[in-house]
Design an enzyme around this catalytic site. Sequence first.
Site, PDB file in Angstrom:
ATOM      1  N   GLU A  79       0.824  -1.214   0.000  1.00 56.73           N
ATOM      2  CA  GLU A  79       0.000   0.000   0.000  1.00 56.73           C
ATOM      3  C   GLU A  79       0.856   1.260   0.000  1.00 56.73           C
ATOM      4  OE1 GLU A  79      -4.018  -1.601   2.284  1.00 56.73           O
ATOM      5  OE2 GLU A  79      -2.454  -0.687   3.496  1.00 56.73           O
ATOM      6  N   CYS A  89       3.372   8.710   1.349  1.00 63.28           N
ATOM      7  CA  CYS A  89       3.908   7.727   2.278  1.00 63.28           C
ATOM      8  C   CYS A  89       4.183   6.446   1.493  1.00 63.28           C
ATOM      9  CB  CYS A  89       2.901   7.486   3.399  1.00 63.28           C
ATOM     10  SG  CYS A  89       3.497   6.382   4.699  1.00 63.28           S
ATOM     11  N   CYS A 117       6.034  -6.767   7.187  1.00 63.75           N
ATOM     12  CA  CYS A 117       7.043  -6.213   8.089  1.00 63.75           C
ATOM     13  C   CYS A 117       7.449  -7.303   9.065  1.00 63.75           C
ATOM     14  CB  CYS A 117       6.488  -5.010   8.847  1.00 63.75           C
ATOM     15  SG  CYS A 117       7.732  -4.103   9.815  1.00 63.75           S
ATOM     16  N   CYS A 166       6.018  -4.460  15.956  1.00 65.62           N
ATOM     17  CA  CYS A 166       5.655  -3.409  16.912  1.00 65.62           C
ATOM     18  C   CYS A 166       4.186  -3.610  17.308  1.00 65.62           C
ATOM     19  CB  CYS A 166       5.870  -2.028  16.296  1.00 65.62           C
ATOM     20  SG  CYS A 166       7.599  -1.713  15.868  1.00 65.62           S
ATOM     21  N   CYS A 208       1.189  -1.420  16.015  1.00 65.41           N
ATOM     22  CA  CYS A 208       1.135  -1.170  14.573  1.00 65.41           C
ATOM     23  C   CYS A 208       0.438  -2.320  13.856  1.00 65.41           C
ATOM     24  CB  CYS A 208       2.555  -0.997  14.033  1.00 65.41           C
ATOM     25  SG  CYS A 208       2.635  -0.694  12.257  1.00 65.41           S
ATOM     26  N   GLY A 220       6.802  -1.763   6.190  1.00 65.92           N
ATOM     27  CA  GLY A 220       8.172  -2.253   6.222  1.00 65.92           C
ATOM     28  C   GLY A 220       9.153  -1.329   6.916  1.00 65.92           C
ATOM     29  N   GLU A 221      10.344  -1.851   7.167  1.00 62.32           N
ATOM     30  CA  GLU A 221      11.468  -1.117   7.752  1.00 62.32           C
ATOM     31  C   GLU A 221      12.467  -0.803   6.647  1.00 62.32           C
ATOM     32  OE1 GLU A 221      14.258   0.743   9.177  1.00 62.32           O
ATOM     33  OE2 GLU A 221      12.869   0.238  10.807  1.00 62.32           O
ATOM     34  N   SER A 279      12.103   6.879   7.729  1.00 60.85           N
ATOM     35  CA  SER A 279      11.748   6.527   9.102  1.00 60.85           C
ATOM     36  C   SER A 279      12.266   5.143   9.443  1.00 60.85           C
ATOM     37  CB  SER A 279      10.216   6.557   9.265  1.00 60.85           C
ATOM     38  OG  SER A 279       9.858   6.140  10.573  1.00 60.85           O
ATOM     39  N   LEU A 296      10.338   6.222  18.129  1.00 58.94           N
ATOM     40  CA  LEU A 296      10.819   6.062  19.504  1.00 58.94           C
ATOM     41  C   LEU A 296       9.736   5.437  20.390  1.00 58.94           C
ATOM     42  CD1 LEU A 296      13.214   6.536  21.383  1.00 58.94           C
ATOM     43  CD2 LEU A 296      12.227   8.789  21.923  1.00 58.94           C
ATOM     44  N   ASN A 319      -3.923   5.149  16.473  1.00 55.97           N
ATOM     45  CA  ASN A 319      -4.987   4.840  15.521  1.00 55.97           C
ATOM     46  C   ASN A 319      -5.435   3.399  15.737  1.00 55.97           C
ATOM     47  OD1 ASN A 319      -4.985   7.351  13.976  1.00 55.97           O
ATOM     48  ND2 ASN A 319      -2.926   6.740  13.376  1.00 55.97           N
ATOM     49  N   CYS A 344      -1.447   6.568  10.399  1.00 49.43           N
ATOM     50  CA  CYS A 344      -0.181   5.999  10.859  1.00 49.43           C
ATOM     51  C   CYS A 344      -0.422   4.718  11.647  1.00 49.43           C
ATOM     52  CB  CYS A 344       0.539   7.024  11.731  1.00 49.43           C
ATOM     53  SG  CYS A 344       2.156   6.488  12.291  1.00 49.43           S
TER      54      CYS A 344
END
Length: 404
Positions: free
Chosen positions: A126, A139, A146, A150, A153, A201-202, A233, A256, A334, A377
């Site tokens: 996406e 974005c 991923c 987290c 998320c 993803g990272e 990011s 963070l 969110n 987010c």
Amino acid sequence: MLTVSTPPMPIPGHIDPVPVPRATAKAPRPDGRVDLVGLSKPAIREALETAGMEPKQAKLRAKQLWHWIYNRGATEFTQMTDIAKAQHPWLAERFVVGRPDVVEAQVSSDGTRKWLLRSPDGQDYEMVFIPDADRGTLCVSSQVGCTLNCRFCHTGTMRLVRNLTAGEIVGQVMLARDALGEWPSSPEGRMLTNIVMMGMGEPLYNFDEVKTGLQIVMDGDGLALSKRRITLSTSGVVPMMARAGEEIGVNLAVSLHAVTKEVRDEIVPLNKKYGIEELLQACADYPGANNARRITFEYVMLKDKNDSDADAHELVRLLRKYQLPAKVNLIPFNPWPGAPYECSTPDRVNAFSDIVFEAGISAPVRRPRGRDIDAACGQLKTAAEKKSRAQIDREAEEKLAALG
């Protein structure tokens, strides 16, 4: 295509403990043609020579193709008027100027747009465009799924399937430009002014492809977005941060989200490998960071988890300790179905913000965008996970039938 040129580094996490960089493993196109999107100028020239074009001619054609693809947005060789018509069929037989397939496009009530995209090998990912009065931010995703897990998320609940290629990363920007009608490329009057590598993803676990893709985006003869308009990011892949600053040079944002080991270990498991102090030292060492190019610290506000006055004061202490040129983005959580957390109350978010502001550190509260289409987010999770492929295809057929 397999691209592995950086020494392997283990990824933490119980779902997908694979080495980095991960092979992109993108299957070749069924028609055997080479997609030119995502190739650098030298790579386009090499592809032409490999296909049998004479080297001197390949050098000229590569320059022309680059201009038409990245400056003019052309997707057909017949549009390229300074290339001889007799050569168009030769190019079309061997190459393609591709775009991701759009499975679904949604528009939020606040104007945010979200696209569900599909690659030729059937992988879904996406991207989101967020319009504002003075800017428009795209974005961009860097992986299918991923691996970081987290806990706040939604994307983190997916398995990592594979890295996106440079072409798939650049293709998101190209598709957005198509949708916004922003060809030929020009720095003036753009709606798409900024890019954030904050999608699925990272990015630092797909370093080589992200680097190649962003270098194409920043090239002054093509898409021509300034590195000051691009933000990468990371959740804190410490060993790759210095390389990102030196070799890509874009703005840095760090997820963070907590100021104690106990809480960050829980909500950002990567913290168990690279702790807060190590992460902040890497931020202090990040090339190019200064008061004019501050590091953004993303901080999602979770009720009774990381939102106390004490947390705010500890955040200020840490940023001062490492003398960081910092901005803190406070992000109201969110929600998504099954999420283990709740959003902090508006009063609590504002109180947290006030403490950080009073210490002389900018701490705006990010207004949630695109919540009604799961584009905010932390909400990105492809419809391949939400719906079956058959359901998506059936809905597409029904829409086409309705249109007659």
